[in-house]
Motif scaffolding. Structure first.
Motif, PDB file in Angstrom:
ATOM      1  N   ASN A 119       4.957  -0.555  -7.643  1.00 53.80           N
ATOM      2  CA  ASN A 119       3.650  -0.616  -6.982  1.00 53.80           C
ATOM      3  C   ASN A 119       3.017  -1.974  -7.225  1.00 53.80           C
ATOM      4  O   ASN A 119       2.670  -2.689  -6.299  1.00 53.80           O
ATOM      5  CB  ASN A 119       2.789   0.528  -7.545  1.00 53.80           C
ATOM      6  N   ASN A 168      -4.732  -0.376  -5.802  1.00 51.18           N
ATOM      7  CA  ASN A 168      -3.971   0.874  -5.700  1.00 51.18           C
ATOM      8  C   ASN A 168      -3.179   1.190  -6.974  1.00 51.18           C
ATOM      9  O   ASN A 168      -2.240   1.989  -6.946  1.00 51.18           O
ATOM     10  CB  ASN A 168      -2.975   0.787  -4.541  1.00 51.18           C
ATOM     11  N   GLY A 194      -8.569   1.291  -3.947  1.00 52.01           N
ATOM     12  CA  GLY A 194      -7.688   1.247  -2.769  1.00 52.01           C
ATOM     13  C   GLY A 194      -7.261   2.634  -2.327  1.00 52.01           C
ATOM     14  O   GLY A 194      -7.268   3.581  -3.125  1.00 52.01           O
ATOM     15  N   THR A 195      -6.882   2.736  -1.057  1.00 51.44           N
ATOM     16  CA  THR A 195      -6.434   4.040  -0.540  1.00 51.44           C
ATOM     17  C   THR A 195      -5.086   3.918   0.164  1.00 51.44           C
ATOM     18  O   THR A 195      -4.645   4.830   0.838  1.00 51.44           O
ATOM     19  CB  THR A 195      -7.460   4.606   0.470  1.00 51.44           C
ATOM     20  N   ASP A 196      -4.456   2.757   0.021  1.00 53.96           N
ATOM     21  CA  ASP A 196      -3.196   2.573   0.744  1.00 53.96           C
ATOM     22  C   ASP A 196      -2.044   2.217  -0.194  1.00 53.96           C
ATOM     23  O   ASP A 196      -1.233   1.346   0.096  1.00 53.96           O
ATOM     24  CB  ASP A 196      -3.356   1.524   1.856  1.00 53.96           C
ATOM     25  N   GLY A 197      -1.999   2.913  -1.321  1.00 53.77           N
ATOM     26  CA  GLY A 197      -0.905   2.702  -2.274  1.00 53.77           C
ATOM     27  C   GLY A 197       0.371   3.352  -1.774  1.00 53.77           C
ATOM     28  O   GLY A 197       0.342   4.148  -0.843  1.00 53.77           O
ATOM     29  N   ASN A 209      -2.827  -4.968  -4.027  1.00 55.82           N
ATOM     30  CA  ASN A 209      -2.019  -3.953  -4.706  1.00 55.82           C
ATOM     31  C   ASN A 209      -2.717  -3.392  -5.942  1.00 55.82           C
ATOM     32  O   ASN A 209      -2.585  -2.214  -6.246  1.00 55.82           O
ATOM     33  CB  ASN A 209      -0.668  -4.529  -5.139  1.00 55.82           C
ATOM     34  N   SER A 236      -2.055   4.645  -7.886  1.00 52.96           N
ATOM     35  CA  SER A 236      -1.097   5.499  -7.168  1.00 52.96           C
ATOM     36  C   SER A 236       0.314   5.365  -7.733  1.00 52.96           C
ATOM     37  O   SER A 236       1.290   5.325  -7.002  1.00 52.96           O
ATOM     38  CB  SER A 236      -1.139   5.259  -5.656  1.00 52.96           C
TER      39      SER A 236
END
Ligand code: CFM
Ligand code: HCA
Length: 535
Positions: free
Chosen positions: A240, A254, A203-206, A251, A257
């Motif tokens: 998170n 991510n 994922g890149t949207d944490g 989730n 993150s």
């Protein structure tokens, strides 16, 4: 009570006696170091163990609760049915996961029939994936294997890969056949491996921020995860993801993150904690949110990890406020529970964690059993390098990860902390440690691995506990003996029991169990005269 293991086991044949003796350790004279206990080895065939299977650990415990994934049980309907929502891991829609993506309370199975076993089930599985994609449009799919699938050799990897290409969503398979490994524990490991390989890091949207944490090994039974989250967010942390209670694929991808991983259930999730430290440098901390004092100690520990004065101060504010809200009621229940004794017989971590909450109530755990824990859960993580692998443990793949060239950051940087300060905390035993259950056992207390029906009866006769914490499989043993029980797996559909508010609900349930007059109307076997005796 001093336990004489030989006396207790007289009916056993010699070979069984020799085997079972190694699974029992009594703490005598407050001995500081834990004698070696045998754990995570095969159950004696036919002995009526309380253990479950590898599929149960993988599907039922770890991946089943991921709410926005469809988890397909590839196998006969019984496996899917038994693991269907029976653990009441609570889940709800949120900003990221709308109601139409909540699948964790549903049951999906290929319902393998005799002819599928004979001719193979791959086509049936592929067709089922097509159907669930068409009807539900999930973001991702899990496929969990069962015993017959392993035996007939369906290639889940090939089916998943083809379906992934066809549908353009991640389809993750788990070779978690029930017979693989000696218990649920093997399934935890298999689930951890696939989550780490196929989900984490994609994922890149944490969430952004420098107080972002994951709570690993918390399954939101009775809403425990929500109570923990409430407290942590009140202090100022951003949660998170919880793994896997009320969690979402959206989730989990991510998971990397976060600044810190908290490990609640060490047994089921320590693999991911370790792998994330290796791959991303994210430090992990063993915590316990079961018990008032334990929660307070945990909150202080977590704040120390960030070493930020405001955070430390805010932690104390929250602790003081929460304590003021629960103390009068807790005291009332404590006066009923004080001085009583209990057994904690659960699968893994809870047999240890609940000792803290019971201590808050003035109760003592005299016998604690784990169904499937490993030596480190009894003796502490220091013994890990000395644990011998055997044919069963070698059957579970170990991932050997390395630091990710793009994403690895030194642990102290994750925490915004100087290397010196971080090393000081490591030196003080802060990160990546767990001392196991032994240090918390009372003098004269007994730890038992993979307890069975017969031994449970014997231990009840010897220790006469006031209450047994157990599961659906073993609770009737104590009921028949006139000893009340509370289920610690399902909480008898009560809860939450974690954190501050949970402690009150637990205390009330325990006080109720202890004061129910029905138990006084049963004559336990040890009070019966010979003539009354019988069965
Ligand atoms: Fe961890 Fe658990 Fe437990 Fe467990 Fe289990 Fe469970 Fe358990 Mo039942 S993950 S080890 S495999 S705390 S399902 S939520 S209650 S045996 S003590
Ligand atoms: C499992 C799940 C279980 C069983 C509970 C019980 C759970 O081991 O397959 O024996 O009462 O918590 O639901 O541990």
């Amino acid at each position: 009570t001093d336990l004489n293991v030989d006396d207790m086991m007289t009916p056993y044949p010699n070979k069984v006696l020799k085997n079972r003796k190694k699974h029992i350790v009594a703490k005598t004279d407050g001995a500081a170091s834990c004698p070696q206990i045998e754990a995570n080895t095969r159950t004696v065939p036919g002995i009526i163990s309380q253990r479950g299977c590898c599929y149960a650990g993988c599907k039922g415990v770890v991946v089943g609760p991921i709410k926005d994934m469809i988890t397909i049980t590839h196998g006969p309907i019984g496996c899917g049915y038994y693991s269907w929502g029976t653990r009441r891991n609570k889940a709800r829609a949120d900003d990221r996961t709308p109601p139409e993506h909540i699948f964790s309370a549903m049951c999906f199975s290929t319902d393998m029939q005799e002819s599928d076993i004979v001719f193979g089930g791959e086509k049936k599985l592929a067709k089922m994936i097509d159907e669930v994609v068409e009807i539900f449009h999930p973001r991702a799919i899990n496929i969990c294997s069962t015993c017959p699938i392993g035996l007939i050799g369906d290639d889940l990897g090939a089916v998943s890969k083809a379906a992934e290409e066809k549908h353009g969503i991640p389809i993750i398979h788990y070779n978690c056949e029930g017979y693989k490994g000696v218990s649920q524990s093997a399934g935890h490991h298999i689930a951890n491996n696939q989550i780490m390989e196929k989900m984490v890091g994609t994922g890149t949207d944490g969430p952004a921020g420098d107080r972002v944490i994951n709570i690993l090994g918390e399954y939101n039974i009775g809403g425990d995860g929500w109570e923990i989250e409430r407290i942590l967010e009140d202090i100022g942390y951003t949660v998170n993801s919880i793994l896997t209670g009320d969690s979402a694929y959206a989730n989990i991808k991510n998971l990397h993150s976060a600044n810190l991983n908290l490990v609640q259930c060490h047994r089921s999730i320590n693999y991911i904690a370790e792998m994330m430290e290796t791959k991303y440098g994210i430090p992990w901390l063993k915590v316990n949110f079961i018990g008032v004092e334990a929660t307070i100690a945990t909150l202080r520990d977590v704040a120390q990890c960030f070493g930020d004065e405001d955070l430390i101060a805010q932690t104390e504010v929250v602790i003081e406020r929460e304590l003021a809200a629960i103390t009068p009621e807790l005291e009332r229940y404590r006066s009923i529970c004080k001085g009583k004794t209990a057994f904690t017989f659960v699968g893994g971590s809870r047999s240890h964690h609940y000792q803290y909450l019971l201590k808050d109530l003035g109760m003592e755990v005299v016998v604690a059993g784990y169904e499937f824990a490993h030596r480190d859960d009894y003796e502490g993580r220091d013994v890990i390098p000395t644990i011998k692998s055997d044919a069963d443990s070698k059957n579970i793949p170990e991932l050997h990860l390395e630091a990710d060239p793009d994403m690895y950051e030194e642990p102290n940087l994750h925490l915004n902390m100087s290397k010196e300060k971080y090393d000081e905390l490591v030196e003080a035993g802060h990160f990546a440690t767990y001392d196991g259950m032994y240090p918390d056992m009372v003098d004269g207390g007994v730890m038992i691995d993979d307890p069975n029906h017969y031994e449970t009866e014997e231990l009840i006769e010897i220790f006469h506990p006031d209450l047994i914490f157990s599961g659906i499989r073993d609770k009737y043993i104590s009921h028949k003996m006139g000893v009340p029980s509370k289920q610690l797996h399902s909480y008898d559909y009560s809860g939450p029991y974690a954190g501050f508010r949970g402690s009150i609900i637990f205390a009330k349930d325990v006080a109720n169990a202890l004061s129910t007059p029905a138990w006084q109307m049963i004559t336990p076997p040890w009070d019966k005269t010979e003539t009354e005796g019988g069965d």
